[in-house]
Design a protein around this motif. Structure first.
Motif, PDB file in Angstrom:
ATOM      1  N   PHE A  75       0.817  -1.209   0.000  1.00  0.00           N
ATOM      2  CA  PHE A  75       0.000   0.000   0.000  1.00  0.00           C
ATOM      3  C   PHE A  75       0.857   1.267   0.000  1.00  0.00           C
ATOM      4  O   PHE A  75       0.329   2.364  -0.149  1.00  0.00           O
ATOM      5  N   ASP A  76       2.183   1.135   0.192  1.00  0.00           N
ATOM      6  CA  ASP A  76       3.051   2.313   0.138  1.00  0.00           C
ATOM      7  C   ASP A  76       3.469   2.654  -1.293  1.00  0.00           C
ATOM      8  O   ASP A  76       4.348   3.490  -1.516  1.00  0.00           O
ATOM      9  N   SER A  77       2.849   1.978  -2.282  1.00  0.00           N
ATOM     10  CA  SER A  77       3.032   2.239  -3.722  1.00  0.00           C
ATOM     11  C   SER A  77       4.283   1.602  -4.309  1.00  0.00           C
ATOM     12  O   SER A  77       4.594   1.833  -5.483  1.00  0.00           O
ATOM     13  N   THR A  78       5.011   0.810  -3.550  1.00  0.00           N
ATOM     14  CA  THR A  78       6.229   0.186  -4.058  1.00  0.00           C
ATOM     15  C   THR A  78       6.100  -1.338  -4.099  1.00  0.00           C
ATOM     16  O   THR A  78       5.210  -1.921  -3.493  1.00  0.00           O
ATOM     17  N   ILE A  79       7.045  -1.951  -4.813  1.00  0.00           N
ATOM     18  CA  ILE A  79       7.139  -3.409  -4.920  1.00  0.00           C
ATOM     19  C   ILE A  79       8.541  -3.807  -4.470  1.00  0.00           C
ATOM     20  O   ILE A  79       9.536  -3.214  -4.910  1.00  0.00           O
ATOM     21  N   SER A  80       8.629  -4.774  -3.585  1.00  0.00           N
ATOM     22  CA  SER A  80       9.937  -5.285  -3.163  1.00  0.00           C
ATOM     23  C   SER A  80      10.181  -6.653  -3.789  1.00  0.00           C
ATOM     24  O   SER A  80       9.252  -7.429  -4.005  1.00  0.00           O
ATOM     25  N   ILE A  81      11.443  -6.919  -4.096  1.00  0.00           N
ATOM     26  CA  ILE A  81      11.859  -8.202  -4.660  1.00  0.00           C
ATOM     27  C   ILE A  81      12.833  -8.849  -3.685  1.00  0.00           C
ATOM     28  O   ILE A  81      13.810  -8.221  -3.257  1.00  0.00           O
ATOM     29  N   TRP A  82      12.574 -10.096  -3.349  1.00  0.00           N
ATOM     30  CA  TRP A  82      13.376 -10.825  -2.366  1.00  0.00           C
ATOM     31  C   TRP A  82      13.913 -12.115  -2.993  1.00  0.00           C
ATOM     32  O   TRP A  82      13.293 -12.685  -3.887  1.00  0.00           O
ATOM     33  N   THR A  83      15.042 -12.577  -2.496  1.00  0.00           N
ATOM     34  CA  THR A  83      15.594 -13.837  -2.962  1.00  0.00           C
ATOM     35  C   THR A  83      16.247 -14.568  -1.798  1.00  0.00           C
ATOM     36  O   THR A  83      16.669 -13.945  -0.811  1.00  0.00           O
ATOM     37  N   ARG A  84      16.331 -15.864  -1.907  1.00  0.00           N
ATOM     38  CA  ARG A  84      17.001 -16.637  -0.862  1.00  0.00           C
ATOM     39  C   ARG A  84      18.502 -16.482  -0.980  1.00  0.00           C
ATOM     40  O   ARG A  84      19.066 -16.522  -2.087  1.00  0.00           O
ATOM     41  N   GLU A  85      19.162 -16.292   0.147  1.00  0.00           N
ATOM     42  CA  GLU A  85      20.613 -16.180   0.158  1.00  0.00           C
ATOM     43  C   GLU A  85      21.242 -17.474  -0.343  1.00  0.00           C
ATOM     44  O   GLU A  85      20.801 -18.574  -0.011  1.00  0.00           O
ATOM     45  N   GLU A  86      22.296 -17.340  -1.136  1.00  0.00           N
ATOM     46  CA  GLU A  86      22.918 -18.507  -1.750  1.00  0.00           C
ATOM     47  C   GLU A  86      23.598 -19.398  -0.728  1.00  0.00           C
ATOM     48  O   GLU A  86      23.587 -20.620  -0.833  1.00  0.00           O
ATOM     49  N   GLU A  87      24.191 -18.809   0.277  1.00  0.00           N
ATOM     50  CA  GLU A  87      24.911 -19.584   1.287  1.00  0.00           C
ATOM     51  C   GLU A  87      24.102 -19.642   2.573  1.00  0.00           C
ATOM     52  O   GLU A  87      23.716 -18.622   3.122  1.00  0.00           O
ATOM     53  N   GLU A  88      23.866 -20.846   3.040  1.00  0.00           N
ATOM     54  CA  GLU A  88      23.156 -21.011   4.297  1.00  0.00           C
ATOM     55  C   GLU A  88      24.152 -21.030   5.462  1.00  0.00           C
ATOM     56  O   GLU A  88      25.309 -21.407   5.316  1.00  0.00           O
ATOM     57  N   ASP A  89      23.687 -20.596   6.606  1.00  0.00           N
ATOM     58  CA  ASP A  89      24.531 -20.644   7.799  1.00  0.00           C
ATOM     59  C   ASP A  89      24.789 -22.084   8.197  1.00  0.00           C
ATOM     60  O   ASP A  89      24.085 -23.015   7.791  1.00  0.00           O
ATOM     61  N   LEU A  90      25.816 -22.265   9.038  1.00  0.00           N
ATOM     62  CA  LEU A  90      26.178 -23.607   9.460  1.00  0.00           C
ATOM     63  C   LEU A  90      25.062 -24.288  10.240  1.00  0.00           C
ATOM     64  O   LEU A  90      24.962 -25.510  10.253  1.00  0.00           O
ATOM     65  N   ASP A  91      24.193 -23.485  10.881  1.00  0.00           N
ATOM     66  CA  ASP A  91      23.100 -24.091  11.639  1.00  0.00           C
ATOM     67  C   ASP A  91      21.883 -24.368  10.765  1.00  0.00           C
ATOM     68  O   ASP A  91      20.804 -24.641  11.252  1.00  0.00           O
TER      69      ASP A  91
END
Length: 347
Positions: A75-91
């Motif tokens: 509703f703030d008039s913008t679009i965000s794009i997200w992606t999964r990080e390529e490297e996962e943490d050790l946990d």
């Protein structure tokens, strides 16, 4: 056939506006400005995306086909794009990162949707426009290639055909518009008139054998439209093939067409209705009341959970409910869902 509760999760503090499922992951967006990512195989919350990125409610979320990219319209008039990080943490933690912010709309973004090949992102807004964005392969760069302004009112929803480069938009002006590409530009190919109130949502049939779309409206109806032909001016002729049996008592906010041909709808009256087509006639296969208690239900989607087709809904109560349906079970009462909700909250 009956509709049975499977899981009910209180993932949000406020209204759930949108859900989308891909590769066993369910994303949800809410008035609380957060986006939640859930593993459907374990009903486990994997990530909560930063609720400071957007200043207002998340109205729509959509996974890019064949990738881990997620678009969110606000509703703030913008679009965000997200992606999964390529490297996962050790946990073995699971996190997504912000990739891009897209600006352009002059008012609230109501819906975002990816084309079947992931090349285009469509968005629509209260500013009465539909924008088509071209994305690079990595999903980092976005160029607006067309601004479509034929609707006369707020545009509520956009959806792409699952196999073809065809887009549909639903509007407060009581119409659905069909869009397709002409000579490197996008234009209106048809206007579907017939609803007597705001058209909140539409969804294409998943088959390649014919071109049909279902829609739902403030007028309490669910309709099915069929493409007849393209005329000599490259315009499309569509007809309203059916108005589905009247069940809903108030506005219908969301429809979803499954891969096996069932249509599910939900809305202000809190009902889930499943329709099936038998010998060319639509009939009610199952329905259920009070699916989120006394609260309105804003969205319904057919989802795949470990190769099983199920339903997910999101409501004003902040819950995401998962439903199974079958023909050999008796309907349960709303108290059953209450007990499932309490169990989910305690976890």
């Amino acid at each position: 056939m009956s509709i049975q509760p499977v899981k009910s999760l209180k993932l949000h503090k406020d209204k759930v506006w949108s859900i989308d499922c891909s590769k066993g992951l369910l994303a949800s967006g809410s008035t609380d400005r957060s986006i939640k990512i859930m593993d459907l195989s374990k009903y486990e919350l994997l990530d909560e995306l930063d609720d400071t990125v957007h200043k207002k409610a998340i109205r729509s979320v959509a996974w890019r086909p064949h990738s881990s990219l997620l678009a969110a319209g606000s509703f703030d008039s913008t679009i965000s794009i997200w992606t999964r990080e390529e490297e996962e943490d050790l946990d073995n933690s699971w996190e997504m990162e912000l990739l891009a912010i897209i600006e352009g709309h002059e008012s609230e973004v109501k819906s975002v949707a990816w084309s079947h090949d992931g090349c285009y992102l469509a968005s629509c807004s209260r500013d009465k426009s539909v924008w088509i964005w071209e994305s690079d392969e990595m999903g980092e760069e976005y160029e607006c290639i067309s601004v479509l302004q034929e609707h006369s009112q707020d545009v509520k929803h956009v959806v792409w055909h699952p196999h073809l480069p065809i887009l549909a938009s639903s509007s407060y002006d009581d119409t659905i518009r069909i869009w397709r590409e002409y000579d490197d530009d996008w234009e209106s190919a048809a206007v579907l008139n017939g609803h007597e109130g705001t058209v909140w949502c539409s969804d294409f049939e998943k088959t390649e054998e014919r071109l049909r779309i279902c829609s739902c409206s403030d007028d309490t109806t669910v309709k099915v439209w069929r493409h007849i032909r393209d005329d000599e001016d490259d315009q499309q002729e569509w007809v309203c093939e059916a108005t589905l049996p009247s069940v809903h008592q108030r506005a219908v906010y969301s429809v979803s067409w499954s891969k096996d041909g069932l249509i599910a709808s939900t809305g202000s009256d809190g009902q889930i209705v499943i329709y099936q087509e038998v010998n060319g006639q639509w009939e009610v296969a199952a329905k259920r009341d009070l699916c989120h208690g006394v609260y309105e239900v804003n969205v319904i989607k057919w989802i795949e959970v470990e190769d099983k087709i199920m339903l997910a809904t999101g409501g004003d109560d902040g819950f995401i409910n998962v439903w199974d349906w079958s023909s050999d079970q008796t309907n349960t009462t709303s108290s059953n869902m209450n007990s499932i909700q309490e169990s989910a909250i305690s976890k």
